[in-house]
Scaffold this motif. Structure first.
Motif, mmCIF file in Angstrom:
data_model
loop_
_atom_site.group_PDB
_atom_site.id
_atom_site.type_symbol
_atom_site.label_atom_id
_atom_site.label_comp_id
_atom_site.label_asym_id
_atom_site.label_seq_id
_atom_site.Cartn_x
_atom_site.Cartn_y
_atom_site.Cartn_z
ATOM 1 N N ASP A 208 0.620 -1.560 0.092
ATOM 2 C CA ASP A 208 0.053 0.267 0.034
ATOM 3 C C ASP A 208 1.087 1.063 -0.434
ATOM 4 N N LEU A 209 1.933 0.824 0.690
ATOM 5 C CA LEU A 209 2.517 2.017 0.849
ATOM 6 C C LEU A 209 3.582 2.627 -1.116
ATOM 7 N N VAL A 210 3.857 1.831 -1.171
ATOM 8 C CA VAL A 210 4.519 1.262 -2.789
ATOM 9 C C VAL A 210 3.894 1.995 -3.440
ATOM 10 N N GLY A 211 2.845 1.191 -3.884
ATOM 11 C CA GLY A 211 1.420 2.395 -4.574
ATOM 12 C C GLY A 211 1.285 1.538 -5.411
ATOM 13 N N ASP A 212 1.643 0.907 -6.441
ATOM 14 C CA ASP A 212 2.085 -0.617 -7.035
ATOM 15 C C ASP A 212 2.414 -1.724 -7.129
ATOM 16 N N LEU A 213 2.010 -1.796 -7.620
ATOM 17 C CA LEU A 213 1.932 -4.043 -6.984
ATOM 18 C C LEU A 213 3.462 -4.034 -7.638
ATOM 19 N N THR A 214 3.938 -4.077 -9.047
ATOM 20 C CA THR A 214 5.386 -4.490 -10.274
ATOM 21 C C THR A 214 6.322 -3.556 -9.090
ATOM 22 N N ILE A 215 6.914 -2.722 -9.071
ATOM 23 C CA ILE A 215 7.608 -1.811 -8.228
ATOM 24 C C ILE A 215 7.685 -2.617 -6.962
ATOM 25 N N GLY A 216 6.785 -2.153 -5.912
ATOM 26 C CA GLY A 216 6.036 -2.999 -5.294
ATOM 27 C C GLY A 216 7.114 -4.344 -4.722
ATOM 28 N N ASP A 217 6.560 -5.224 -5.263
ATOM 29 C CA ASP A 217 7.142 -6.739 -6.091
ATOM 30 C C ASP A 217 8.296 -6.437 -5.305
ATOM 31 N N ALA A 218 9.144 -5.610 -6.842
ATOM 32 C CA ALA A 218 10.952 -5.850 -6.763
ATOM 33 C C ALA A 218 11.008 -4.905 -5.755
ATOM 34 N N ILE A 219 10.362 -3.616 -5.124
ATOM 35 C CA ILE A 219 11.359 -3.202 -4.352
ATOM 36 C C ILE A 219 11.457 -4.357 -2.575
ATOM 37 N N ILE A 220 10.704 -4.813 -2.321
ATOM 38 C CA ILE A 220 9.688 -5.242 -1.235
ATOM 39 C C ILE A 220 10.477 -6.771 -0.624
ATOM 40 N N ASP A 221 10.545 -7.386 -2.278
ATOM 41 C CA ASP A 221 10.986 -8.995 -2.378
ATOM 42 C C ASP A 221 12.889 -8.934 -2.387
ATOM 43 N N ARG A 222 13.324 -7.708 -2.178
ATOM 44 C CA ARG A 222 15.192 -7.319 -2.572
ATOM 45 C C ARG A 222 15.110 -6.742 -1.006
ATOM 46 N N ILE A 223 14.368 -6.220 -0.349
ATOM 47 C CA ILE A 223 14.196 -5.671 1.153
ATOM 48 C C ILE A 223 14.290 -7.683 2.393
ATOM 49 N N ILE A 224 13.120 -8.059 2.113
ATOM 50 C CA ILE A 224 12.663 -8.705 3.091
ATOM 51 C C ILE A 224 13.557 -10.254 3.090
ATOM 52 N N HIS A 225 13.664 -10.674 2.030
ATOM 53 C CA HIS A 225 14.541 -11.845 1.382
ATOM 54 C C HIS A 225 15.506 -12.504 2.452
ATOM 55 N N ARG A 226 16.149 -10.399 2.526
ATOM 56 C CA ARG A 226 17.244 -10.437 2.812
ATOM 57 C C ARG A 226 17.280 -10.280 4.421
ATOM 58 N N ALA A 227 16.578 -10.114 4.940
ATOM 59 C CA ALA A 227 15.865 -8.775 5.875
ATOM 60 C C ALA A 227 16.402 -9.778 7.705
ATOM 61 N N HIS A 228 16.045 -9.127 8.777
ATOM 62 C CA HIS A 228 16.060 -9.177 9.735
ATOM 63 C C HIS A 228 15.313 -8.573 10.205
ATOM 64 N N ARG A 229 14.032 -9.224 10.968
ATOM 65 C CA ARG A 229 12.897 -8.835 11.901
ATOM 66 C C ARG A 229 12.587 -7.993 13.082
ATOM 67 N N LEU A 230 12.295 -7.555 13.391
ATOM 68 C CA LEU A 230 12.285 -6.635 15.054
ATOM 69 C C LEU A 230 10.570 -6.235 14.969
ATOM 70 N N GLU A 231 9.911 -7.001 15.364
ATOM 71 C CA GLU A 231 8.681 -6.401 15.185
ATOM 72 C C GLU A 231 7.540 -6.265 16.479
ATOM 73 N N LEU A 232 7.800 -4.768 16.838
ATOM 74 C CA LEU A 232 7.640 -4.317 18.387
ATOM 75 C C LEU A 232 6.068 -4.150 18.572
ATOM 76 N N LYS A 233 5.555 -4.183 19.297
ATOM 77 C CA LYS A 233 4.167 -3.341 20.153
ATOM 78 C C LYS A 233 3.925 -3.098 21.395
ATOM 79 N N GLY A 234 2.530 -2.745 21.632
ATOM 80 C CA GLY A 234 2.585 -1.640 22.907
ATOM 81 C C GLY A 234 2.095 -0.756 22.902
ATOM 82 N N ALA A 235 2.049 0.086 24.237
ATOM 83 C CA ALA A 235 2.129 1.439 23.742
ATOM 84 C C ALA A 235 3.584 2.128 24.140
#
Length: 253
Positions: A208-235
Motif C-alpha cells: 500500500d505504501l509503494v502504491g504499484d504492485l510491480t514496483i512494490g514486488d521488486a522493492i519489497i522482495d529485495r529488502i525482505i528476502h535478506r532482512a532480519h525483522r524486529l516487530e514491536l508492539k505495545g503502548a
C-alpha cells in the motif's frame, strides 16, 4: 636525548598523539624501567588509538544519527516485544558484513528510531560508514537533486554508504518518482550494502505504501528476502514514562 626537538619532529610528521605520549613518558620516572620495545609499543598504541577515535568521530558526524543511542543502554524490560537475542546479535554487525538488511516495525513511540540509531552507532564503532535519513527528508532531498540535475550524484553517494538507515517510512503512499528512486536505492544496495528501515506499518501493508504492485514486488522482495525483522508492539514508551512523572508532580508547584 633532546626531548622537545624529537616531539616537534613527530608533530611535523603528523604523529601528534605519539608526540604527546613521548613527552608524558619522558616526564614519568617509572618509564625509565621500560624497555625500548615497550616505549615504542606505548607510543604506537597512543597514535593508533587517537587515529581510531578521530575516524569514529568523523563517521558519527557523517552518519547524522537522530539520537545519541548506544546498544548498551537498550531497554529490554519494557513490554514491547523486542527480541533480546536477535537485537544483541544484530549489535555484532554481522548482518552488515553479509549485506543483509533490518526492518523494525511497530506503532509510534515504541522506540524504533532509538533502536535504529543504536545499531547505526554500533556500525560506526565497527568501522562502517552510516547515513541516517528520515524517509520524508530522503525523498525531499531526492526531489531537490532531480530538479537541480544532480540526482545521479546523490544516488551514487547513497550507494557508497555501507549502512543506509531510512527511518519512519509511511504512512503516506509514494509518488511515481519516489517509487522509482526507492527501487534504484534498494537495487544499488543488492550485495553491496545494507538497509535499516523503520515503519509504523506492518510488512503486509508495504505494498500500500509503494502504491504499484510491480514496483512494490521488486522493492519489497529485495529488502525482505535478506532482512532480519524486529516487530514491536505495545503502548508508547513516552506515555508510560510520562505517567509516573505526572503522578509525582506537585499540582501546586
Amino acid at each position: 636525548m633532546l626531548t622537545h626537538p624529537t616531539a616537534e619532529r613527530l608533530r611535523a610528521l603528523g604523529l601528534t598523539a605519539m608526540a604527546e605520549a613521548f613527552l608524558e613518558l619522558q616526564s614519568t620516572a617509572a618509564a625509565a624501567e621500560l624497555s625500548r620495545e615497550d616505549w615504542l609499543g606505548l607510543l604506537v598504541d597512543r597514535e593508533a588509538t587517537s587515529r581510531d577515535n578521530k575516524r569514529l568521530t568523523r563517521r558519527l558526524r557523517e552518519a547524522r544519527l537522530r539520537q545519541a543511542a548506544v546498544i548498551e543502554d537498550t531497554d529490554f524490560r519494557s513490554p514491547r516485544g523486542l527480541d533480546r537475542a536477535l537485537f544483541l546479535k544484530l549489535g555484532g554487525c554481522g548482518w552488515i558484513r553479509e549485506h543483509s538488511h533490518v526492518v523494525i516495525s511497530g506503532p509510534t513511540g515504541v522506540g524504533k528510531s532509538w533502536l535504529a540509531c543504536a545499531l547505526g552507532q554500533k556500525a560506526c564503532r565497527e568501522g562502517y560508514s552510516v547515513l541516517y535519513k528520515r524517509a520524508p527528508r530522503l525523498f525531499a532531498d531526492l526531489a531537490t537533486a532531480r530538479g537541480e540535475g544532480r540526482l545521479p550524484r546523490l544516488l551514487a553517494a547513497l550507494e557508497r554508504v555501507r549502512l543506509l538507515i531510512i527511518d519512519d517510512w509511511g504512512p503516506e503512499p509514494l509518488t511515481a518518482e519516489q517509487r522509482r528512486d526507492l527501487l534504484e536505492i534498494v537495487d544499488d544496495r543488492d550485495d553491496r550494502g545494507s538497509l535499516l528501515v523503520t515503519s509504523q506499518l506492518p510488512l503486509n501493508r508495504w505494498h500500500d505504501l509503494v502504491g504499484d504492485l510491480t514496483i512494490g514486488d521488486a522493492i519489497i522482495d529485495r529488502i525482505i528476502h535478506r532482512a532480519h525483522r524486529l516487530e514491536l508492539k505495545g503502548a508508547s514508551l513516552r506515555k508510560r514514562k510520562a505517567v509516573p512523572e505526572a503522578l509525582t508532580t506537585d499540582p501546586a508547584g
